[in-house]
Design an enzyme around this catalytic site. Structure first.
Site, PDB file in Angstrom:
ATOM      1  N   GLY A  43      38.592  35.512  38.024  1.00 32.43           N
ATOM      2  CA  GLY A  43      39.366  34.716  38.715  1.00 32.43           C
ATOM      3  C   GLY A  43      38.691  33.862  40.024  1.00 32.43           C
ATOM      4  O   GLY A  43      38.918  32.800  40.253  1.00 32.43           O
ATOM      5  N   CYS A  44      37.913  34.625  40.732  1.00 41.53           N
ATOM      6  CA  CYS A  44      37.063  33.816  41.648  1.00 41.53           C
ATOM      7  C   CYS A  44      35.988  32.768  41.350  1.00 41.53           C
ATOM      8  O   CYS A  44      35.995  32.019  41.966  1.00 41.53           O
ATOM      9  CB  CYS A  44      36.516  35.129  42.585  1.00 41.53           C
ATOM     10  SG  CYS A  44      37.741  36.319  43.482  1.00 41.53           S
ATOM     11  N   THR A  45      35.271  33.092  40.083  1.00 43.71           N
ATOM     12  CA  THR A  45      34.514  32.165  39.638  1.00 43.71           C
ATOM     13  C   THR A  45      35.248  30.995  39.193  1.00 43.71           C
ATOM     14  O   THR A  45      34.916  29.848  39.431  1.00 43.71           O
ATOM     15  CB  THR A  45      33.774  32.795  38.468  1.00 43.71           C
ATOM     16  OG1 THR A  45      32.905  33.914  39.094  1.00 43.71           O
ATOM     17  CG2 THR A  45      32.776  31.972  37.833  1.00 43.71           C
ATOM     18  N   ALA A  48      36.529  28.974  42.221  1.00 42.97           N
ATOM     19  CA  ALA A  48      35.110  28.457  43.153  1.00 42.97           C
ATOM     20  C   ALA A  48      34.493  27.137  42.412  1.00 42.97           C
ATOM     21  O   ALA A  48      34.265  26.143  42.736  1.00 42.97           O
ATOM     22  CB  ALA A  48      34.022  29.337  43.286  1.00 42.97           C
TER      23      ALA A  48
END
Length: 158
Positions: A43-45, A48
């Site tokens: 999710g963070c990738t 970003a």
């Protein structure tokens, strides 16, 4: 959690290059400040990478994008290199800024409670006030929602 209209809590944090970035130095610009749990997770990738793709649109609106997580500057550097990110990532290992913005708290996973980063985004206006808040962000469609809100606020000010 901070609310719309409040003065944004001040901070000075190290970026991926070990350079200190302070909110006060960004006065006069819009700041997209987003908090995320961990580098190199799915999710963070996605978040970003989507902010990186949209960066030209945000820059055209005179906005700076800052991602914040408890990861170290070195880990941020690896994340940026591995994924080709263009955004600035800030290291918040003390969790003081996370707590000041209300982006640190109780979470649940598989029925277990634990403390962690609450994925959230804050749009800070050029005077340093909170202009919009997205608590408990779902990644899908989020970057577009932030961009749309920024466009709306920019057009409202002109």
């Amino acid at each position: 959690m901070v609310e719309v209209g409040q003065k944004a809590p001040e901070f000075c944090l190290l970026n991926q290059d070990n350079v200190e970035i302070c909110l006060r130095d960004l006065k006069g610009k819009w700041v997209v400040l987003y908090f995320y749990p961990k580098d190199l997770t799915p999710g963070c990738t996605t978040e970003a990478c989507e902010f990186t793709e949209a960066m030209p649109d945000f820059e055209a609106l005179d906005a700076v994008i800052l991602g914040v997580s408890p990861d170290s500057p070195e880990k941020h550097q690896k994340f940026i290199e591995k994924k080709g990110l263009k955004i600035t990532l800030l290291s918040e290992e003390s969790k003081d800024v996370l707590k000041a913005y209300g982006a640190w708290g109780l979470k649940k996973l598989y029925g277990k409670e634990y403390e962690g980063v609450i994925r959230s985004t804050f749009l800070i206006d050029p005077e340093g006030r909170i202009a919009a808040v997205w608590p408990k962000v779902r990644v899908k469609g989020h970057v577009e929602a932030v961009k749309a809100k920024l466009e709306e606020l920019e057009n409202g000010e002109k």
